[in-house]
Design a protein around this motif. Structure first.
Motif, PDB file in Angstrom:
ATOM      1  N   GLN A 168      48.594 116.419  89.110  1.00 24.53           N
ATOM      2  CA  GLN A 168      49.091 115.178  88.511  1.00 24.53           C
ATOM      3  C   GLN A 168      50.420 114.715  89.116  1.00 24.53           C
ATOM      4  O   GLN A 168      50.572 113.528  89.410  1.00 24.53           O
ATOM      5  CB  GLN A 168      49.203 115.331  86.992  1.00 24.53           C
ATOM      6  CG  GLN A 168      49.473 114.030  86.272  1.00 24.53           C
ATOM      7  CD  GLN A 168      48.385 112.989  86.535  1.00 24.53           C
ATOM      8  OE1 GLN A 168      47.199 113.293  86.465  1.00 24.53           O
ATOM      9  NE2 GLN A 168      48.773 111.776  86.843  1.00 24.53           N
ATOM     10  N   GLY A 177      48.547 128.004  84.538  1.00 25.45           N
ATOM     11  CA  GLY A 177      48.238 126.971  85.511  1.00 25.45           C
ATOM     12  C   GLY A 177      49.479 126.561  86.292  1.00 25.45           C
ATOM     13  O   GLY A 177      50.607 126.680  85.812  1.00 25.45           O
ATOM     14  N   ASP A 202      45.097 124.555  89.228  1.00 21.96           N
ATOM     15  CA  ASP A 202      45.957 123.612  88.519  1.00 21.96           C
ATOM     16  C   ASP A 202      45.930 123.857  87.010  1.00 21.96           C
ATOM     17  O   ASP A 202      46.960 123.874  86.359  1.00 21.96           O
ATOM     18  CB  ASP A 202      45.490 122.178  88.809  1.00 21.96           C
ATOM     19  CG  ASP A 202      46.337 121.150  88.104  1.00 21.96           C
ATOM     20  OD1 ASP A 202      47.548 121.077  88.382  1.00 21.96           O
ATOM     21  OD2 ASP A 202      45.787 120.403  87.266  1.00 21.96           O
ATOM     22  N   ALA A 203      44.753 124.060  86.443  1.00 21.66           N
ATOM     23  CA  ALA A 203      44.616 124.174  84.993  1.00 21.66           C
ATOM     24  C   ALA A 203      44.894 125.567  84.458  1.00 21.66           C
ATOM     25  O   ALA A 203      45.318 125.720  83.320  1.00 21.66           O
ATOM     26  CB  ALA A 203      43.205 123.741  84.578  1.00 21.66           C
ATOM     27  N   HIS A 258      49.827 123.371  87.627  1.00 20.50           N
ATOM     28  CA  HIS A 258      50.048 121.954  87.308  1.00 20.50           C
ATOM     29  C   HIS A 258      50.675 121.208  88.484  1.00 20.50           C
ATOM     30  O   HIS A 258      51.802 120.740  88.419  1.00 20.50           O
ATOM     31  CB  HIS A 258      50.907 121.810  86.051  1.00 20.50           C
ATOM     32  CG  HIS A 258      50.381 122.583  84.888  1.00 20.50           C
ATOM     33  ND1 HIS A 258      49.175 122.278  84.289  1.00 20.50           N
ATOM     34  CD2 HIS A 258      50.867 123.666  84.237  1.00 20.50           C
ATOM     35  CE1 HIS A 258      48.955 123.131  83.309  1.00 20.50           C
ATOM     36  NE2 HIS A 258      49.951 123.993  83.258  1.00 20.50           N
TER      37      HIS A 258
END
Length: 187
Positions: free
Chosen positions: A154, A149, A79-80, A151
């Motif tokens: 979230q 990433g 994700d990051a 992302h």
């Protein structure tokens, strides 16, 4: 085993929706989709726990009720991403990555993948790139360029928050319990 309750079923449905959206976004965001045998796809799961009240019965949505999502640890890193010029990726991890995925190099002249696996020694005497050399090249590319990433965590949690607000609106629950209390007191 906890007795089934509508709140538990709703939390489980919301958790499954978050899990499905998480995997969909992880698969769609990025240059390369997740592999079909990805550990993230195989191990992502949802659990719902409910707390017991003072009488020992499972209650509805209380402070003890919880929705828990489990996924592989590398989902956070996926994700990051990774910033350029930070700590280098360990060579041992990259060697394992290369061996797990059976990576092959392209021939510089033809642009085709080599017919042989990347091996430590060339069988025909031709200069082959060793696994360690390939790992070192990947390590330097990651160090210089970083990894973008995906992302996806979230947005999946935002979807879950919207579903929680729709199905478990606190004002709706308070009004239902207030109406039930009024009905029981008048009888």
């Amino acid at each position: 085993m906890p007795t089934p309750s509508p709140i538990r079923d709703i939390l489980l449905a919301i958790g499954e929706a978050i899990r499905a959206e998480l995997l969909r976004l992880a698969d769609a965001n990025g240059k390369y989709p997740l592999r079909s045998n990805s550990k993230l796809k195989q191990t992502a799961r949802v659990e719902v726990t409910q707390g017991r009240g003072t009488s020992g019965r499972f209650e509805g949505y209380t402070a003890n009720s919880a929705l828990q999502l489990y996924a592989e640890e590398y989902a956070v890193y996926l994700d990051a991403g990774r910033k350029p010029f930070t700590k280098k990726v360990p060579i041992a991890a990259l060697v394992q990555f290369i061996k797990n995925r059976n990576l092959r190099l392209r021939d510089r002249q033809t642009g085709r993948f080599s017919r042989k696996r990347v091996t430590l020694k060339g069988k025909d005497g031709a200069p082959n790139v060793s696994v360690n050399q390939l790992a070192f090249m990947i390590q330097n590319a990651i160090y210089k360029n970083g990894i973008r990433g995906r992302h996806f965590i979230q947005p999946a949690f935002d979807l879950g928050q919207n579903l929680v607000e729709i199905y478990l609106d606190n004002q709706l629950l308070d009004s239902i319990s207030y109406q039930l209390d009024r009905q029981l007191l008048t009888v």
